[in-house]
Design a protein around this motif. Structure first.
Motif, short mmCIF file in Angstrom:
data_model
loop_
_atom_site.label_atom_id
_atom_site.label_comp_id
_atom_site.label_asym_id
_atom_site.label_seq_id
_atom_site.Cartn_x
_atom_site.Cartn_y
_atom_site.Cartn_z
N PRO A 261 0.82 -1.21 0.00
CA PRO A 261 0.00 0.00 0.00
C PRO A 261 0.86 1.27 0.00
N GLU A 262 0.42 2.27 -0.73
CA GLU A 262 1.12 3.56 -0.77
C GLU A 262 0.73 4.36 0.46
N PRO A 263 1.64 5.16 1.00
CA PRO A 263 1.24 6.03 2.11
C PRO A 263 0.17 7.03 1.66
N VAL A 264 -0.70 7.38 2.57
CA VAL A 264 -1.72 8.39 2.28
C VAL A 264 -1.24 9.76 2.79
N PHE A 265 -0.60 9.73 3.96
CA PHE A 265 -0.12 10.98 4.56
C PHE A 265 1.35 10.85 4.95
N ALA A 266 2.00 11.97 5.12
CA ALA A 266 3.35 11.97 5.67
C ALA A 266 3.51 13.20 6.57
N LEU A 267 4.33 13.02 7.59
CA LEU A 267 4.61 14.09 8.53
C LEU A 267 6.08 14.46 8.33
N GLY A 268 6.35 15.73 8.06
CA GLY A 268 7.72 16.11 7.73
C GLY A 268 8.64 16.20 8.94
N LEU B 129 3.64 8.15 6.88
CA LEU B 129 5.07 8.07 7.15
C LEU B 129 5.41 9.06 8.25
N LEU B 130 6.16 8.58 9.25
CA LEU B 130 6.49 9.42 10.40
C LEU B 130 8.00 9.65 10.45
N PRO B 131 8.41 10.88 10.81
CA PRO B 131 9.84 11.21 10.81
C PRO B 131 10.53 10.76 12.09
N VAL B 132 11.51 9.91 11.96
CA VAL B 132 12.24 9.42 13.15
C VAL B 132 13.75 9.47 12.87
N TRP B 133 14.49 10.05 13.79
CA TRP B 133 15.96 9.98 13.72
C TRP B 133 16.41 8.77 14.51
N VAL B 134 17.31 7.99 13.92
CA VAL B 134 17.82 6.80 14.61
C VAL B 134 19.32 6.98 14.81
N LEU B 135 19.79 6.79 16.04
CA LEU B 135 21.22 6.93 16.33
C LEU B 135 21.76 5.63 16.90
N ALA B 136 22.96 5.31 16.51
CA ALA B 136 23.65 4.18 17.10
C ALA B 136 24.76 4.75 17.98
N VAL B 137 24.64 4.55 19.28
CA VAL B 137 25.62 5.12 20.21
C VAL B 137 26.58 4.03 20.66
N ARG B 138 27.85 4.19 20.31
CA ARG B 138 28.86 3.24 20.75
C ARG B 138 29.46 3.73 22.07
N TYR B 139 29.34 2.88 23.12
CA TYR B 139 29.84 3.30 24.42
C TYR B 139 30.88 2.34 24.96
N ALA B 140 31.04 1.20 24.33
CA ALA B 140 32.05 0.24 24.77
C ALA B 140 32.46 -0.60 23.58
N GLU B 141 33.73 -1.05 23.61
CA GLU B 141 34.27 -1.86 22.52
C GLU B 141 33.52 -3.18 22.40
N ASN C 121 12.05 11.50 18.03
CA ASN C 121 10.90 11.97 17.27
C ASN C 121 11.36 13.14 16.39
N GLY C 122 11.28 12.97 15.09
CA GLY C 122 11.80 13.97 14.16
C GLY C 122 10.98 15.24 14.10
N GLN C 123 9.87 15.23 14.84
CA GLN C 123 9.02 16.42 14.88
C GLN C 123 9.18 17.15 16.20
N THR C 124 9.16 16.40 17.32
CA THR C 124 9.14 17.04 18.65
C THR C 124 10.47 16.96 19.39
N GLY C 125 11.37 16.05 18.98
CA GLY C 125 12.63 15.91 19.69
C GLY C 125 12.57 14.96 20.88
N GLU C 126 11.42 14.31 21.09
CA GLU C 126 11.30 13.33 22.18
C GLU C 126 12.30 12.19 21.94
N VAL C 127 13.06 11.84 23.00
CA VAL C 127 14.12 10.83 22.86
C VAL C 127 13.69 9.54 23.54
#
Ligand SMILES: [Zn+2]
Length: 317
Positions: A57-64, A255-267, A277-283
């Motif tokens: 199915p094609e998306p109907v809406f998207a949030l920038g 489609l919802l905007p999401v930033w994904v980060l990979a945090v390396r903290y140990a070898e 959340n790419g809209q509100t900044g909620e982590v």
């Protein structure tokens, strides 16, 4: 390449690449210029090209995206520093690593729920109670005020509209993770056009519509339950049961905007996945606790208890 990037404007006529992650099942769609070797969700370096799946199915809406990747990284840096002291060493001082923006597919669901419910409603009342006690060696009778609850059953029907239930359509981003990132401000929804996500990695739904619909109905029924809970009269209620007939269901893929980060903290540890959340900044992320730090803290508490006991026994003299 796994560099963070800014959206680029590329020719819309370019055929898009269909990529799949064998590790988490994400089904990505990117422009050739954004070809990635690493999965944006799970950082598995095994993303492979796949044939397009017909009938998606094609998306109907998207949030920038309203948050830049620089801001997303700053949010995550602050979030890492504010983790509790029992998280594994290195997490609070870790640098947020690669940032990837993904348009995550989700279903937006709304429905008219015709609900039958039943509950026990508690009304409190006060009563004088006499009791006997011993005062100065004599048995005396006293009175006191006690609060009692009278229960009566209540049943009925209620019709209500349940709007804006969001459920993930992605195997790469679980529904509980999406819930942790919510709310999204859905007033920003725009009708989807390919140009809207041009320059970004988007994902095709990797869960079936039936799976998503079942989850959406479950969440709608939960919302009905919360609403009923607030609506119940009396001082308290218990044994609330409800069942809804769902009418006028509307299901739209967005489609919802999401930033994904990979945090390396140990070898020796896999990178910690943090979502923004790419809209509100909620982590959202689950920083693992350090077994050693927790054990050490428990031992210190036990030791203090033992010392206190020892002193109270007069052993300290
Ligand atoms: Zn993956």
């Amino acid at each position: 390449m796994s560099e963070p990037y800014e959206p680029t404007t590329s020719a819309m006529s370019e055929p898009r690449l269909h990529l799949g992650c064998p590790s988490c099942g994400a089904q990505l769609v990117v422009e050739p210029a954004l070809r990635t070797m690493r999965c944006p969700y799970c950082a598995a370096p095994s993303v492979v090209e796949r044939p397009p799946v017909p009938g998606i199915p094609e998306p109907v809406f998207a949030l920038g995206f309203a948050l830049t990747h620089v801001a997303a990284r700053e949010h995550v840096a602050r979030w890492l520093k504010s983790r509790n002291p029992f998280t594994r060493s290195g997490i609070r001082s870790a640098e947020p690593g690669e940032v990837r923006g993904v348009y995550v597919p989700a279903y937006l669901y709304s429905v008219l729920a015709q609900t039958r419910f039943r509950a026990s409603i508690g009304e409190n009342y006060q009563e004088q109670e006499t009791y006997t006690t011993t005062e100065n060696g004599k048995t005396v009778t006293r009175t006191r005020t006690v609060t009692r609850t009278e229960w009566r059953s209540l049943g009925g029907e209620l019709a209500g509209y349940v709007a804006d239930v969001l459920v993930t359509a992605s195997t790469g981003l679980r529904n509980d993770e999406l819930e942790a990132l919510e709310p999204f401000d859905l007033r920003g929804l725009a009708r989807y056009t390919p140009a809207l996500v041009s320059g970004w990695v988007a994902e095709e739904p990797s869960l079936t519509p039936a799976q998503c619909l079942a989850q959406a109905r479950k969440e709608a029924e939960e919302r009905v339950g919360e609403r009923l809970g607030r609506f119940m009269p009396g001082d308290s209620h218990r044994e609330l049961e409800h069942e809804s007939r769902l009418e006028w269901e509307a299901v739209d893929m967005c489609l919802l905007p999401v930033w994904v980060l990979a945090v390396r903290y140990a070898e020796d540890a896999p990178p910690l996945r943090v979502l923004v959340n790419g809209q509100t900044g909620e982590v959202h992320g689950k920083a693992p606790l350090s077994v050693w730090k927790v054990t050490a803290a428990v031992l210190v508490v036990l030791l203090l208890v033992a010392v206190a006991w020892f002193l109270s026994q007069g052993g300290g003299r």
